[in-house]
Design an enzyme around this catalytic site. Structure first.
Site, mmCIF file in Angstrom:
data_model
loop_
_atom_site.group_PDB
_atom_site.id
_atom_site.type_symbol
_atom_site.label_atom_id
_atom_site.label_comp_id
_atom_site.label_asym_id
_atom_site.label_seq_id
_atom_site.Cartn_x
_atom_site.Cartn_y
_atom_site.Cartn_z
ATOM 1 N N GLY A 197 0.855 -1.192 0.000
ATOM 2 C CA GLY A 197 0.000 0.000 0.000
ATOM 3 C C GLY A 197 0.890 1.239 0.000
ATOM 4 O O GLY A 197 2.097 1.157 -0.244
ATOM 5 N N VAL A 252 1.161 -13.400 3.628
ATOM 6 C CA VAL A 252 2.035 -13.823 4.729
ATOM 7 C C VAL A 252 1.218 -14.619 5.736
ATOM 8 O O VAL A 252 0.163 -14.180 6.192
ATOM 9 C CB VAL A 252 2.697 -12.599 5.390
ATOM 10 C CG1 VAL A 252 3.462 -13.006 6.643
ATOM 11 C CG2 VAL A 252 3.615 -11.909 4.393
ATOM 12 N N VAL A 284 0.365 -3.100 6.916
ATOM 13 C CA VAL A 284 -0.894 -3.676 6.416
ATOM 14 C C VAL A 284 -2.094 -2.754 6.666
ATOM 15 O O VAL A 284 -3.226 -3.213 6.728
ATOM 16 C CB VAL A 284 -1.144 -5.068 7.042
ATOM 17 C CG1 VAL A 284 -0.095 -6.060 6.590
ATOM 18 C CG2 VAL A 284 -1.173 -4.990 8.567
ATOM 19 N N ASP A 326 -8.887 10.278 10.989
ATOM 20 C CA ASP A 326 -8.691 8.837 10.815
ATOM 21 C C ASP A 326 -9.629 7.981 11.661
ATOM 22 O O ASP A 326 -9.809 6.806 11.378
ATOM 23 C CB ASP A 326 -7.251 8.456 11.206
ATOM 24 C CG ASP A 326 -6.248 8.734 10.097
ATOM 25 O OD1 ASP A 326 -6.606 9.423 9.125
ATOM 26 O OD2 ASP A 326 -5.098 8.257 10.204
ATOM 27 N N HIS A 458 6.072 27.968 -19.617
ATOM 28 C CA HIS A 458 6.981 27.089 -20.347
ATOM 29 C C HIS A 458 8.422 27.403 -19.978
ATOM 30 O O HIS A 458 8.777 28.583 -19.894
ATOM 31 C CB HIS A 458 6.797 27.284 -21.861
ATOM 32 C CG HIS A 458 7.808 26.507 -22.655
ATOM 33 N ND1 HIS A 458 7.713 25.139 -22.813
ATOM 34 C CD2 HIS A 458 8.948 26.896 -23.287
ATOM 35 C CE1 HIS A 458 8.742 24.720 -23.545
ATOM 36 N NE2 HIS A 458 9.517 25.767 -23.841
#
Ligand code: FAD
Ligand code: AMP
Length: 479
Positions: A197, A252, A284, A326, A458
């Site tokens: 990941g 695993v 993981v 989270d 540019h």
């Protein structure tokens, strides 16, 4: 007991940003943080600053310089002999950056009159006046005073912790999680990473660039599933060529370690296999952190994966209690946590609080970097929306050529009817910076024609986005 308008629990990018925005809006604000460094002082900034985004990017930067010197400097006419890596110094540099940034947040707290309550916070009750009572347990092992405070509004931002799997128990010696992998004192000769990941690829890249032989084991058959397949296929080729041995379909199932090495047992389509390495990184994924919060006891609901249940507005089932970052559903990204923090603070004072979940950029800081926003081609195929595609390779971009970084491409997906941009995907140098143009364009509902008609400097890497937009209408110039 001191009373505030808002108590924020957790001072990661979700919590500390929420606290600052609350204070800006005139709310008296306290922030509870349990992180404790050896000094016993709380380190603000959460996972992101202490053991996540920032330290990983510091090591990616150092290892990128080293790899550039060893492999690419010669093309510029620079002769480098005897380049070697002082890992201790690299780690000390990383620690200094972290320290400076975490202290910077402490300064912002002082500037905004945010009171920092050091310890582990939990809601204990709500009184008849609607004030929540929060108990703050001492964070340090030496103990200390238990504090109590109250507030009408609570913002929970307790973040996440590394997930673990039974076959690879972290011992913080030979088997480490992402936190341990940011603090190796020497480059492992042979390193295994479980999980291809974002975190596994970034940490694998750091140590591979410094000379480790890196094997990444990934249970899934596909590489970087959330990424547009055209880019993930290309990234797989490039990263493999750089030396990362990425084994897909490799689950695993066991590990064993002694003071010499770690043995990793995994199963793939051909059966059981075994490798021996010096260090093993378990990457993981991450799990929501509600430890010590007594979430369910105070009436919060957790979903089956342990995330605090919230609605679109980050409102929990308790009135005036919000949860962000989270610890709730959605992408586990620092900028998502921070924006939710800002939005919640604004909602508390009756403002709308803008949060567009459809337009959150993702970045993987490998080299080349991978960045995207919006839908992938595979997602569009599943939804049945009619779309047009424009792609442009960095090999045809003059700035990328001058940099010697011409791998990768830009891909733009736009609605066939309206030309509205539905997704922009970048595999290339500085994709993490380039993606902001894409995010802004999508936030303003731009069409590919809008980007095509915008003058880009540019020579610049951003011209690849311009050309990809032109290519949606088959009119790219430099190809
Ligand atoms: P956190 O940052 O986890 O903070 C939560 C805080 O709450 C912590 O400080 C914790 O001590 C505190 N806390 C927990 N419980 C309590 C309690 N009861 N009382 C008081 N305090 C408490 N994201 C990106 O966007 N870009 C990246 O490049 C990136 N790189 C990463 C690299 C690595 C190696 C890792 C591990 C993560 C990375 N992330 C990245 C993810 C990012 O770190 C998280 O998405 C982000 O930190 C989440 O913020 P948060 O505020 O929700 O939680
Ligand atoms: P992320 O959630 O993006 O951090 O990625 C974690 C990765 O670890 C996912 O792609 C998982 O498929 C992978 N993973 C989880 N368990 C195992 C395992 N036992 N062996 C190999 N890969 C695993």
């Amino acid at each position: 007991m001191k009373n505030y308008d808002v108590i924020v629990i957790g001072a990661g990018p979700g919590g500390y940003v929420a606290a600052i925005r609350c204070a800006q809006l005139g709310l008296s604000t306290a922030c509870v943080e349990s992180w404790s460094k050896k000094s016993g002082k709380p380190a603000l900034g959460g996972t992101c600053l202490n053991v996540g985004c920032i330290p990983s990017k510091a090591l990616l930067e150092s290892s990128h310089h080293f790899s550039h010197l060893k492999n690419d400097a010669v093309d510029h006419g620079i002769n480098v002999s005897g380049a070697s890596m002082n890992v201790i110094k690299m780690i000390a540099r990383k620690d200094k950056i972290v320290q400076m940034l975490t202290q910077g947040i402490a300064g912002l707290f002082r500037k905004n009159n945010i009171e920092l309550l050091h310890g582990r916070g939990r809601i204990t009750s709500r009184d008849e006046t609607g004030q929540y009572h929060v108990e703050v347990l001492p964070a340090s092992v030496e103990g200390g005073e238990i504090l109590t405070a109250s507030a009408k509004h609570i913002i929970i931002a307790t973040g996440s912790v590394p997930s673990n799997i039974p076959p690879a128990k972290v011992d913080n010696d030979r088997i480490v999680d992402s936190t341990g992998a940011l603090a190796f004192t020497e480059t492992p000769r042979k390193l295994c990473v479980i999980g291809a990941g974002v975190i596994g690829l970034e940490l694998g890249s750091v140590w591979s660039r410094l000379g480790s032989e890196v094997i990444i084991l990934e249970a899934l058959e596909s590489f970087l599933e959330p990424v547009d397949n055209q880019l993930s296929d290309e990234a797989y080729k490039i990263l493999t060529k750089q030396g990362l041995d990425i084994r897909l379909g490799a689950k695993v199932t066991g590990t064993g370690s002694n003071n010499q090495e770690v043995t990793v047992i995994y199963e793939d389509a051909k059966g059981k296999k075994q490798i021996s390495v010096d260090k093993l990184i378990v990457a993981v994924g991450r799990s929501p952190n509600t430890e010590g919060l007594d979430a369910e006891a105070c009436g919060l609901e957790l979903d089956e994966k342990g995330f605090i249940e919230v609605d679109e507005q980050c409102q929990t089932r308790l009135p005036n209690v919000y949860a962000i970052g989270d610890v709730v559903r959605g992408s586990m990204l620092a900028h998502k946590a921070s924006e939710e923090g800002v939005a919640v603070a604004e909602r508390i004072v009756g403002q709308p609080g803008h949060m567009n979940y459809q337009i959150i950029p993702w970045v993987i800081y490998t080299w080349p970097e991978i960045a995207w926003v919006g839908l992938t081609e595979e997602e569009l195929q599943n939804t049945g929306i009619d779309y047009k595609v424009g792609t442009y390779p960095f090999a045809a971009n003059s700035r990328a050529r001058t940099m010697g970084d011409s791998a990768g491409l830009v891909k733009i997906l736009a609605d066939s009817q309206s030309d509205r941009i539905l997704g922009i995907h970048i595999l290339g140098p500085n994709a993490s910076e380039l993606i902001s143009e894409a995010v802004l364009a999508m936030e303003f509902d731009a069409s590919s024609e809008d980007i095509a008609r915008t003058i880009h400097a540019h020579p610049s890497l951003s011209e690849a986005i311009h050309e990809a937009a032109l290519s949606v209408d088959n009119r790219a110039i430099h190809i």
